[in-house]
Structure formats: C-alpha cells, structure tokens
Design an enzyme around this catalytic site. Sequence first.
Site, short mmCIF file in Angstrom:
data_model
loop_
_atom_site.label_atom_id
_atom_site.label_comp_id
_atom_site.label_asym_id
_atom_site.label_seq_id
_atom_site.Cartn_x
_atom_site.Cartn_y
_atom_site.Cartn_z
N ASP A 1 0.45 7.05 -5.35
CA ASP A 1 1.86 6.59 -4.91
C ASP A 1 2.09 6.26 -3.45
OD1 ASP A 1 4.67 6.01 -5.09
OD2 ASP A 1 5.33 8.02 -5.28
N GLY B 1 -4.71 11.02 2.35
CA GLY B 1 -5.21 11.03 0.90
C GLY B 1 -6.70 10.69 0.67
N GLN C 1 4.56 5.07 10.95
CA GLN C 1 5.36 3.90 10.22
C GLN C 1 6.48 4.14 10.98
OE1 GLN C 1 4.36 4.66 6.08
NE2 GLN C 1 4.97 6.59 6.38
#
Length: 305
Positions: free
Chosen positions: A160, A143, A35
Amino acid sequence: MEIYKDNLFVEMYTETEGHLHGFKKVLFEGKTEFQLMQIVDTYEYGRCLLLDGKMQSSQADEFIYHEFLVHPALTAHPDPKNVLIVGGGEGATLREVLRHQCVEQVDMVEIDGQVVSFAKEHLREWHQGSFEDVRSNIIIGDGRKYIEETSKSYDLIIIDISDPGDAGPAYLLYTVQFYELVKRRLKTSGMLALQAGTSSVIYGEIMASVYLTLQKVFGYVAAFEASVPSFDLPWGFCIAGNEVVPGDISQDEIDRRLLGRFVKDLRAYDGETHAGLFKTTKALRNLLCEKGRLIEDQKPIYTPL
Ligand code: SAM
C-alpha cells in the site's frame, strides 16, 4: 496540491489535467524526510491526506480503497495468520486486516514515521486505534530493505505505497526484482495484494506494466478496478500468487468466511461484490494486454507528474 485561488486547490495528474477541490482549512503542510505531506479539510471529501501533491485517501471514500485492497485477497486465503503491510501510513489498511479475527500478527513497514505520527493525531477515523492493537507490529523503515533482510514468511503481503514518483520513496517497489523478493517471503498458499495505480484507458500504462511484471514472477495474477471518487479516475488493484485463485471462491463461501472471522459492517465488499470483481470490462482487459512493459530496477516506471 497547488492553491488555484482563494479556497480552491488543484491536484494535477499530468501537466494538463487535474482535479479541483474546495477546501476549508489546511491542517498541516510540511516536508518530511521523504515527501511533502499535506492534510486538508475539504468541502466534499472531508479530511484528505496528500503526499507529494497526490491524493492518498479521503475521509469520504477511503473505505472503498482500503476494503478493496485488503478483503478480496485476505478472504480468499483459507486461513491467514501472518500479514505484512508495506506502506499504509494512515493505518486504515491495518484496520481492515485486523477485522479478520483469525489474523494473529500484522507487521507494517512504513518508511515515513511522520506520516504515522500525523495519522495518529489527525486521521483517527482511518486507523481507529489499530496501531495500538496487540497484534500490530509497526516498523519504521524502507519496505524493500525489510523484505530483503527478513527471514519471516507471510500468508499475505499487501503493498500500500504511494505512486512511483521519480523523486519519491516508492519506485523501487514496483519492479520485477522487488516482486521476486516478495515471492520468497510468501508461504506456499500466500498471496500478494497491491494497488496498481489508475486503470484509466488514458493513463493506465503503470497498471498494465505492474500486471505484466507480476505475471513474470507469479503463477497467476488477477486484476480488478474500483471507483474511488476522490482519486477521480478508476483505480486498479492486483492480486498475485501461486495456489489460491480468488476468482474461484464462491459468493457463499466468501460470506461464510467473513461471518466466521467476525468481519462486520463492511461498506463496499461482500460475497456478491467478490463474485463480480474479477469479471472485468473488455476495456480493462485490452489495457492490460496492450499497454504494459516489464518494470525493472534498471528501467523503473514513473508517474507522469
Ligand atoms: N492510498 C495510497 C495511494 O493511493 O497511493 C497509498 C497510501 S499510503 C499513505 C502510502 C504510504 O507508502 C506513504 O505513507 C509512504 O510513506 C509509504 N511508502 C512509500 N514508499 C515506501 C517504502 N519504500 N517503504 C515503505 N513505505 C513506503
């Protein structure tokens, strides 16, 4: 984040809406493997972390976001020992979990090692040394893959992660298939807590869809919202599970547990806050009933920008 002019940048929510911030300095701007990351010092919100142009947290109000993400679920659990955090690169979610002395181990799976290294260097106030706590186990990886492969079970899993941008690393962690995997990794009285995007009546489709999707998997789902000024929009959170219902725990019991676990100096959350949290507005209840759809691997949901 796009530079608007001179020392002003704009965070766009859609093609036609955004938030203008005055900034003093860009401390870092660069592409990681996953990102675009920017760390910026602003006038009103202090230091801010942006990923793919979206505000992740600001020095001035990150405590509101992180306290609400962690404590309503963690305090509602009668005896949490093992916690998994997915995402949470700044280390502030970890910081809040570690406040509860009864927690014995926290695994944190963050996809982007560069976010963690930059947080260690530039976001000290966020992590406050939590990466070095003996109870912390930091895993750099995806994740979803971790949850597919691990055989561990947890008392609380906290998601999160960033918004589900279509080119970003998070969109497959918002689907019914993902929540099924999460459920298998929870103990009987375990819970899932997550940030669900904005609860704004204008842009709340993602939160409503997350809520509806969680309802397909878990026995109960509680939703609430909070004001996090740097996000500009009301922010939504969900807690899901099968046994413990957070809204049933009294104000006194929450305060008693916080005291017993040596959780001190919170700035946004306590028993009184907990008691009011799940008494949501009619507008939020209507949004959750009317605007959602099932999110699937084959039919994901994306943020407008
Ligand atoms: N407060 C935030 C918000 O408002 O969206 C979330 C904060 S946190 C910085 C988001 C983190 O999720 C990022 O560091 C990002 O690298 C991480 N992340 C995104 N997708 C992930 C994945 N598939 N597995 C693990 N971590 C992920």
